[in-house]
Design an enzyme around this catalytic site. Structure first.
Site, PDB file in Angstrom:
ATOM      1  N   ARG A 153       0.854  -1.462   0.017  1.00 62.82           N
ATOM      2  CA  ARG A 153       0.056   0.139  -0.051  1.00 62.82           C
ATOM      3  C   ARG A 153       0.937   1.323  -0.041  1.00 62.82           C
ATOM      4  O   ARG A 153       0.528   2.222  -0.615  1.00 62.82           O
ATOM      5  CB  ARG A 153      -0.900  -0.155   1.079  1.00 62.82           C
ATOM      6  CG  ARG A 153      -0.338   0.261   2.562  1.00 62.82           C
ATOM      7  CD  ARG A 153      -1.308   0.535   3.450  1.00 62.82           C
ATOM      8  NE  ARG A 153      -0.684   0.206   4.880  1.00 62.82           N
ATOM      9  CZ  ARG A 153      -0.999   0.877   6.108  1.00 62.82           C
ATOM     10  NH1 ARG A 153      -1.822   1.858   6.131  1.00 62.82           N
ATOM     11  NH2 ARG A 153      -0.237   0.717   7.144  1.00 62.82           N
ATOM     12  N   SER A 203      -4.705   5.625   5.408  1.00 66.87           N
ATOM     13  CA  SER A 203      -4.626   4.405   5.362  1.00 66.87           C
ATOM     14  C   SER A 203      -4.376   3.566   4.070  1.00 66.87           C
ATOM     15  O   SER A 203      -3.449   2.738   4.072  1.00 66.87           O
ATOM     16  CB  SER A 203      -5.641   3.617   6.103  1.00 66.87           C
ATOM     17  OG  SER A 203      -5.967   3.952   7.188  1.00 66.87           O
ATOM     18  N   GLU A 262     -18.784   3.869  -0.028  1.00 70.43           N
ATOM     19  CA  GLU A 262     -17.972   3.407  -1.211  1.00 70.43           C
ATOM     20  C   GLU A 262     -18.889   3.005  -2.371  1.00 70.43           C
ATOM     21  O   GLU A 262     -18.185   3.090  -3.386  1.00 70.43           O
ATOM     22  CB  GLU A 262     -17.398   1.827  -0.345  1.00 70.43           C
ATOM     23  CG  GLU A 262     -16.287   2.241   0.509  1.00 70.43           C
ATOM     24  CD  GLU A 262     -17.166   2.534   1.955  1.00 70.43           C
ATOM     25  OE1 GLU A 262     -18.414   2.197   2.026  1.00 70.43           O
ATOM     26  OE2 GLU A 262     -16.381   2.844   2.903  1.00 70.43           O
ATOM     27  N   PHE A 266     -14.455  -3.352   1.599  1.00 71.86           N
ATOM     28  CA  PHE A 266     -15.381  -2.568   0.834  1.00 71.86           C
ATOM     29  C   PHE A 266     -15.335  -2.372  -0.620  1.00 71.86           C
ATOM     30  O   PHE A 266     -16.392  -2.238  -1.121  1.00 71.86           O
ATOM     31  CB  PHE A 266     -15.133  -1.257   1.757  1.00 71.86           C
ATOM     32  CG  PHE A 266     -14.979  -1.339   3.157  1.00 71.86           C
ATOM     33  CD1 PHE A 266     -15.829  -2.139   3.980  1.00 71.86           C
ATOM     34  CD2 PHE A 266     -13.901  -0.529   3.716  1.00 71.86           C
ATOM     35  CE1 PHE A 266     -15.317  -2.345   5.252  1.00 71.86           C
ATOM     36  CE2 PHE A 266     -13.656  -0.666   5.172  1.00 71.86           C
ATOM     37  CZ  PHE A 266     -14.612  -1.494   5.934  1.00 71.86           C
ATOM     38  N   HIS A 307      -5.441  -3.111   2.344  1.00 71.44           N
ATOM     39  CA  HIS A 307      -5.716  -4.125   3.567  1.00 71.44           C
ATOM     40  C   HIS A 307      -6.543  -5.288   3.083  1.00 71.44           C
ATOM     41  O   HIS A 307      -7.430  -5.776   3.739  1.00 71.44           O
ATOM     42  CB  HIS A 307      -6.746  -3.161   4.368  1.00 71.44           C
ATOM     43  CG  HIS A 307      -5.881  -1.929   5.133  1.00 71.44           C
ATOM     44  ND1 HIS A 307      -5.266  -1.116   4.311  1.00 71.44           N
ATOM     45  CD2 HIS A 307      -5.749  -1.681   6.355  1.00 71.44           C
ATOM     46  CE1 HIS A 307      -4.861  -0.042   4.925  1.00 71.44           C
ATOM     47  NE2 HIS A 307      -4.923  -0.346   6.463  1.00 71.44           N
ATOM     48  N   ASP A 344      -7.529  -5.760  13.417  1.00 75.13           N
ATOM     49  CA  ASP A 344      -8.913  -5.400  13.499  1.00 75.13           C
ATOM     50  C   ASP A 344      -9.959  -6.523  13.050  1.00 75.13           C
ATOM     51  O   ASP A 344     -11.293  -6.259  12.981  1.00 75.13           O
ATOM     52  CB  ASP A 344      -8.908  -4.555  11.869  1.00 75.13           C
ATOM     53  CG  ASP A 344      -8.706  -2.972  12.220  1.00 75.13           C
ATOM     54  OD1 ASP A 344      -8.627  -2.754  13.237  1.00 75.13           O
ATOM     55  OD2 ASP A 344      -8.298  -2.135  11.198  1.00 75.13           O
ATOM     56  N   ARG A 396      -1.377  -4.232   3.952  1.00 74.06           N
ATOM     57  CA  ARG A 396      -1.068  -3.439   5.046  1.00 74.06           C
ATOM     58  C   ARG A 396       0.316  -3.471   5.677  1.00 74.06           C
ATOM     59  O   ARG A 396       1.050  -2.844   5.936  1.00 74.06           O
ATOM     60  CB  ARG A 396      -2.251  -3.313   6.042  1.00 74.06           C
ATOM     61  CG  ARG A 396      -1.872  -2.381   7.339  1.00 74.06           C
ATOM     62  CD  ARG A 396      -2.880  -2.724   8.388  1.00 74.06           C
ATOM     63  NE  ARG A 396      -3.022  -1.792   9.332  1.00 74.06           N
ATOM     64  CZ  ARG A 396      -2.800  -1.984  10.703  1.00 74.06           C
ATOM     65  NH1 ARG A 396      -3.046  -3.290  11.129  1.00 74.06           N
ATOM     66  NH2 ARG A 396      -2.682  -1.062  11.693  1.00 74.06           N
TER      67      ARG A 396
END
Lengths: 281, 314
Positions: B8, B34, B55, B80, B106, B114, B164
């Protein structure tokens, strides 16, 4: 607006209605009710206001129209055919396997279709994308979206409404086709999005309410919308589902069903009679 | 080998870099810090749009901009992008074949703490079933940068999958040539082949070293483009090694393993064993511990290679 022009636009709207009936009858399926309700708006947009070129459908600076309620493609196809984007003969091929005229608009194969739609709620977002593109790259085209009142039940419409106000998309006009009916019945009974005007206003939009079958009101509202700075405009156009065909008017059952031969002939007869009253033989 | 860099990070840097060369527009859904699109935002604020936490709307907005002739990157977490906005991606982007590049960060279980709701293990499977969609899952920062440019140059929708977690840099940027749809043979070998993607490519290279001690000569192939997949390199591996193991940070259903098995079964059937998350949801934890717990290590690859070799038709 001068009377002659109004008459011309009414004639075109009626031709769009005839194409819609023709298309749905030829396919034995489709959505006549909502197609008939938006014919006047399409007539004013394509034949009086929008900057488009039938010989150059992808012209970069053209005004754009997104039929967010994509199931009403028969009316859009009717308008585009009348405008000369493709042959009127194609109307009879609607929904046929070898036709470009799919059940819902496909921008890849139909000249003049600016966005593929059909999945409700997505078209108005795409229209926002086109409008914001003009802002970023300093273009001065306008974007129109036609959204169903039942479609307002989709949450994405309100995500788009938020976006349009946030980015001050004053080059965007959304016509809300307020005919009060959806497949399962009255919009107010299925899942009411009311009050539509207050909701759009609360989301930061300029709101204008009109009779969606009055050519002058449609035109004046769209012109006013173009003058408003800093916010998008929602034109809530009260319409009659099935407008112009007596037995289809205000009937939810005509949302998505095709007429039989007898009904088809009756519908065409009524529309022709109206054309005749406007002086068209 | 250089430091660990998350793909990322490379994605964000690449957007900022290529923003000079190409007139791209970047969208994010309130995750720009992020997803790292904030690097682009700082440099090209006029071409960056925040769609907010919406989204689905972002994907259709991206489609609208792309319909006006622009290349658009729409970024959010993989969950998402591929999950929540699936239908918008399919109908507003895939069907009209628009130039929207979905920068999904991610992805996979290494999102870590998470937990399951954020650990997208389905996206490769979801995205590769959308006609017109190209699916890319880079193995390191160098490949991620190259993938971004390849996506810009490709005419049509592209799903780019980033992680990530910092991962080792495998490739040398000055030597590396990214070809969309072409697999990369990283190490030759004729006893079996491991076909890996994403951060599992590094694990596959470690597995090769471990198996060397057992006298097993493992071929290592990196598949960065899962769709269109490089059939040629897979069929060649099937013919020359007779046993294949796939490795991915994804559900074993629907992802690289499935894609490879489809090619092998249809063209040159040999045993295929798959390393991946065994059709389970993840849980909160440190990324390294999760990789261990869910069987995504070099050790797991080694085991599957032994199993695959046993199944070889003698």
């Amino acid at each position: 607006m001068e009377q002659g022009k109004i008459k011309d636009l009414l004639i075109t709207a009626t031709k769009i209605r005839k194409h819609s009936i023709e298309a749905v009858y030829s396919a034995s399926s489709g959505h006549p009710g909502g197609s008939l309700s938006i014919a006047d708006v399409l007539s004013v947009l394509y034949f009086d206001l929008m900057k488009v070129d039938a010989n150059n459908p992808k012209w970069e600076d053209r005004d754009r129209l997104v039929l967010s309620k994509g199931h009403c493609s028969p009316a859009l196809y009717g308008a585009l055919a009348e405008k000369g984007f493709f042959s009127k003969d194609l109307i009879k091929t609607f929904r046929h396997i070898d036709s470009i005229l799919q059940g819902h608009p496909d921008m890849k194969c139909v000249p003049g279709v600016d966005m593929s739609t059909g999945s409700l709620g997505q078209g108005i977002s795409a229209a926002c994308g086109m409008a914001v593109n003009a802002k970023i790259f300093d273009k001065n085209y306008r974007v129109y979206a036609i959204v169903g009142d039942g479609e307002l039940e989709e949450g994405q419409v309100w995500e788009a409404a938020m976006f349009a106000a946030h980015y001050k998309l004053d080059n965007l006009t959304a016509f809300i086709d307020f005919n009060g009916l959806q497949i399962d019945g009255h919009v107010s009974e299925v899942m009411s999005p009311m009050p539509i005007d207050e909701k759009f206003a609360a989301f930061g939009w300029n709101v204008i309410k009109i009779n969606g079958h009055d050519i002058e009101e449609i035109k004046n509202a769209a012109v006013k919308a173009a003058q408003v700075k800093g916010k998008p405009t929602a034109i809530i156009a009260t319409t009659i589902k099935g407008k112009g065909v007596s037995f289809m008017e205000n009937q939810a059952s005509w949302h998505g069903s095709a007429p039989n031969k007898e009904q088809y002939e009756q519908a065409i007869k009524e529309l022709d009679a109206y054309l005749e009253s406007l002086g068209v033989k | 080998m250089a430091d660990n860099i998350a793909t990322r990070e490379a994605y964000g840097k690449a957007l900022a870099e290529f923003g000079d060369k190409y007139e791209i527009v970047v969208l994010d859904a309130d995750l720009s810090k992020s997803t790292k699109t904030d690097t682009f935002k700082k440099k090209f604020p006029e071409r960056f749009l925040n769609a907010g936490i919406a989204e689905s709307n972002m994907m259709s907005i991206a489609a609208g901009i792309a319909s006006c002739g622009k290349v658009v990157f729409a970024s959010t977490f993989a969950m998402f992008a591929a999950g929540r906005a699936f239908e918008q991606v399919r109908n507003s982007i895939g069907y009209p074949n628009l130039n929207v590049k979905i920068g999904a960060t991610h992805a996979g279980i290494t999102v870590g703490e998470d937990g399951a709701t954020h650990q997208c293990l389905e996206d490769i499977g979801i995205m590769r079933t959308i006609p017109n969609m190209v699916v890319i899952n880079p193995a390191d920062a160098v490949e991620a940068r190259a993938a971004v440019e390849a996506a810009i140059k490709h005419n049509g929708p592209v799903y780019l999958r980033f992680g990530r977690l910092g991962v080792p840099v495998i490739f040398d940027e000055s030597q590396y040539n990214f070809e969309l749809g072409r697999g990369v043979m990283l190490a030759d070998g004729n006893d079996a082949a491991v076909i890996a993607t994403g951060l599992m490519v590094h694990e596959a290279l470690k597995a090769k070293e471990e198996l060397k001690n057992e006298g097993i000569d493992l071929r290592v192939i990196n598949i960065h483009t899962i769709k269109p997949i490089d059939k040629e390199i897979i069929i060649k591996a099937a013919k020359e090694t007779g046993a294949i193991v796939t490795a991915e940070e994804h559900n074993i259903l629907g992802g690289l393993g499935s894609a490879v098995a489809e090619v092998v079964a249809e063209s040159y059937p040999v045993p295929v064993k798959r390393v991946g998350v065994e059709d389970k949801f993840g849980r909160s934890g440190k990324p390294a511990a999760l990789l261990e717990m869910y069987g995504l290590t070099a050790k797991n690859i080694v085991e599957k290679v032994r199993e695959a070799i046993k199944l070889k038709v003698k």
